[in-house]
Design a protein around this motif. Structure first.
Motif, PDB file in Angstrom:
ATOM      1  N   ARG A 199       0.835  -1.206   0.000  1.00 34.63           N
ATOM      2  CA  ARG A 199       0.000   0.000   0.000  1.00 34.63           C
ATOM      3  C   ARG A 199       0.866   1.252   0.000  1.00 34.63           C
ATOM      4  N   HIS A 200       0.230   2.414  -0.272  1.00 36.05           N
ATOM      5  CA  HIS A 200       0.945   3.682  -0.199  1.00 36.05           C
ATOM      6  C   HIS A 200       1.573   3.832   1.177  1.00 36.05           C
ATOM      7  N   LEU A 201       2.757   4.393   1.218  1.00 32.20           N
ATOM      8  CA  LEU A 201       3.505   4.509   2.472  1.00 32.20           C
ATOM      9  C   LEU A 201       2.746   5.290   3.537  1.00 32.20           C
ATOM     10  N   TYR A 202       2.078   6.383   3.141  1.00 28.42           N
ATOM     11  CA  TYR A 202       1.414   7.192   4.154  1.00 28.42           C
ATOM     12  C   TYR A 202       0.286   6.428   4.843  1.00 28.42           C
ATOM     13  N   LEU A 203      -0.360   5.500   4.120  1.00 23.18           N
ATOM     14  CA  LEU A 203      -1.404   4.673   4.732  1.00 23.18           C
ATOM     15  C   LEU A 203      -0.805   3.720   5.753  1.00 23.18           C
ATOM     16  N   GLN A 204       0.369   3.213   5.452  1.00 25.63           N
ATOM     17  CA  GLN A 204       1.054   2.322   6.390  1.00 25.63           C
ATOM     18  C   GLN A 204       1.481   3.089   7.644  1.00 25.63           C
ATOM     19  N   VAL A 205       1.938   4.334   7.428  1.00 24.31           N
ATOM     20  CA  VAL A 205       2.332   5.175   8.566  1.00 24.31           C
ATOM     21  C   VAL A 205       1.131   5.454   9.467  1.00 24.31           C
ATOM     22  N   ILE A 206       0.006   5.740   8.849  1.00 24.42           N
ATOM     23  CA  ILE A 206      -1.225   5.989   9.616  1.00 24.42           C
ATOM     24  C   ILE A 206      -1.551   4.786  10.491  1.00 24.42           C
ATOM     25  N   ASP A 207      -1.540   3.588   9.888  1.00 23.61           N
ATOM     26  CA  ASP A 207      -1.853   2.367  10.640  1.00 23.61           C
ATOM     27  C   ASP A 207      -0.854   2.139  11.768  1.00 23.61           C
ATOM     28  N   GLU A 208       0.420   2.408  11.510  1.00 25.95           N
ATOM     29  CA  GLU A 208       1.454   2.178  12.517  1.00 25.95           C
ATOM     30  C   GLU A 208       1.273   3.121  13.711  1.00 25.95           C
ATOM     31  N   ILE A 209       0.993   4.386  13.438  1.00 25.89           N
ATOM     32  CA  ILE A 209       0.795   5.353  14.525  1.00 25.89           C
ATOM     33  C   ILE A 209      -0.469   5.015  15.307  1.00 25.89           C
ATOM     34  N   LYS A 210      -1.518   4.618  14.608  1.00 22.48           N
ATOM     35  CA  LYS A 210      -2.753   4.210  15.290  1.00 22.48           C
ATOM     36  C   LYS A 210      -2.487   3.034  16.223  1.00 22.48           C
ATOM     37  N   ARG A 211      -1.725   2.055  15.743  1.00 21.49           N
ATOM     38  CA  ARG A 211      -1.409   0.884  16.571  1.00 21.49           C
ATOM     39  C   ARG A 211      -0.615   1.303  17.812  1.00 21.49           C
ATOM     40  N   ASP A 212       0.336   2.198  17.620  1.00 21.23           N
ATOM     41  CA  ASP A 212       1.141   2.659  18.753  1.00 21.23           C
ATOM     42  C   ASP A 212       0.285   3.379  19.793  1.00 21.23           C
ATOM     43  N   ILE A 213      -0.721   4.116  19.322  1.00 22.93           N
ATOM     44  CA  ILE A 213      -1.627   4.801  20.251  1.00 22.93           C
ATOM     45  C   ILE A 213      -2.496   3.786  20.987  1.00 22.93           C
ATOM     46  N   GLU A 214      -3.047   2.824  20.229  1.00 16.78           N
ATOM     47  CA  GLU A 214      -3.913   1.803  20.832  1.00 16.78           C
ATOM     48  C   GLU A 214      -3.151   0.927  21.815  1.00 16.78           C
ATOM     49  N   ASN A 215      -1.884   0.675  21.536  1.00 17.42           N
ATOM     50  CA  ASN A 215      -1.066  -0.175  22.417  1.00 17.42           C
ATOM     51  C   ASN A 215      -0.484   0.581  23.607  1.00 17.42           C
ATOM     52  N   GLY A 216      -0.734   1.895  23.649  1.00 17.72           N
ATOM     53  CA  GLY A 216      -0.271   2.673  24.792  1.00 17.72           C
ATOM     54  C   GLY A 216       1.125   3.232  24.677  1.00 17.72           C
ATOM     55  N   LYS A 217       1.752   3.063  23.506  1.00 14.30           N
ATOM     56  CA  LYS A 217       3.093   3.639  23.330  1.00 14.30           C
ATOM     57  C   LYS A 217       3.020   5.164  23.406  1.00 14.30           C
ATOM     58  N   TYR A 218       1.970   5.711  22.784  1.00 16.26           N
ATOM     59  CA  TYR A 218       1.692   7.149  22.886  1.00 16.26           C
ATOM     60  C   TYR A 218       0.342   7.312  23.585  1.00 16.26           C
ATOM     61  N   LYS A 219       0.326   8.005  24.676  1.00 14.49           N
ATOM     62  CA  LYS A 219      -0.877   8.136  25.492  1.00 14.49           C
ATOM     63  C   LYS A 219      -1.646   9.414  25.155  1.00 14.49           C
ATOM     64  N   GLU A 220      -2.900   9.461  25.624  1.00 13.79           N
ATOM     65  CA  GLU A 220      -3.744  10.632  25.386  1.00 13.79           C
ATOM     66  C   GLU A 220      -3.080  11.903  25.893  1.00 13.79           C
ATOM     67  N   LYS A 221      -3.146  12.941  25.083  1.00 18.23           N
ATOM     68  CA  LYS A 221      -2.588  14.270  25.368  1.00 18.23           C
ATOM     69  C   LYS A 221      -1.058  14.295  25.361  1.00 18.23           C
ATOM     70  N   GLU A 222      -0.430  13.140  25.036  1.00 19.17           N
ATOM     71  CA  GLU A 222       1.031  13.086  24.992  1.00 19.17           C
ATOM     72  C   GLU A 222       1.538  13.605  23.648  1.00 19.17           C
TER      73      GLU A 222
END
Length: 242
Positions: free
Chosen positions: A8-31
């Motif tokens: 897939r287009h790279l930016y779509l992969q980046v979106i999914d990766e950042i979303k996963r990191d948020i869902e997994n708690g790597k990046y927390k709310e308001k961080e």
């Protein structure tokens, strides 16, 4: 990380990766997320690709980019509703387990503008009742509302005693709202509303502009509701037509 092996287009992969990191708690709310330089290096993509991904994530209200400061993870909305359902703000708040309330800012009788006459047409009217209020959840302001109603459809002396304009109009004038035509806009900074809702200057609002109708297609209520986008989200069920 499998970004480079994904077709897939790279930016779509980046979106999914950042979303996963948020869902997994790597990046927390308001961080705050790492800088664009750091994040693009971690993900192995160009800064242009990263910026496109962050732009879409901001449009989806997942992150908030503050010029000169950085990119922050938005809290997940507390209240969610299908936009195809004509659900009251009170119901949405109470369904989340919070206490709904209203703070009335002003109630007045006004002469309709040409735009008001167009919205309520072909019905002719002399004056409108205009009501401004703040809807609260556990005493926290979450929605700023402006309602306009033909003045003979609502008892002005009882407005402050009711949380439901729908119910009051039905009891007083026997006008029951059956459906609404809704337009949604994303709104940027507005001095008065942002102050009332305690919003961060770079936070967006969701504006729902709705004309409400009876079963007989009579326009009876126009409302402009400004929702805090960090508190509310709306979705719609779309079906494919063959």
């Amino acid at each position: 990380m499998s970004i480079k092996t994904d077709s897939r287009h790279l930016y779509l992969q980046v979106i999914d990766e950042i979303k996963r990191d948020i869902e997994n708690g790597k990046y927390k709310e308001k961080e705050k997320l790492p800088s664009e330089f750091q994040l693009s290096k971690q993900l192995g993509v160009s800064r242009a690709t990263l910026r496109e991904a962050l732009r879409i994530l901001e449009e989806d209200n997942i992150v908030n980019r503050r010029h000169g400061v950085g990119t922050f993870v938005n809290p997940k909305p507390v209240f969610s509703s299908g936009i195809e359902q004509l659900t009251s703000v009170t119901h949405m708040i109470e369904q989340s387990g919070k206490s709904a309330g209203s703070q009335y800012l002003s109630t007045e009788i006004i002469d309709p503008t040409n735009e008001d006459k167009r919205k309520f047409g072909p019905k002719r009217m002399n004056q409108l009742a205009k009501i401004e209020r703040v809807r609260t959840a556990d005493d926290q302001p979450v929605v700023f509302c402006i309602d306009k109603i033909p003045e003979n459809y609502i008892p002005m002396d009882r407005v402050h005693k009711s949380d439901s304009i729908f119910r009051l109009m039905e009891e007083y004038a026997n006008k029951r709202v059956a459906y609404a035509v809704t337009y949604i806009e994303a709104i940027g900074y507005h001095d008065r509303i942002y102050d009332i809702l305690n919003c961060h200057p770079e936070q967006t609002l969701l504006l729902l502009k709705q004309m409400h109708y009876t079963e007989d297609d009579e326009p009876v209520l126009y409302s402009a509701n400004y929702f805090r986008s960090d508190m509310f989200s709306f979705h719609v069920l779309r079906k494919r037509l063959y």
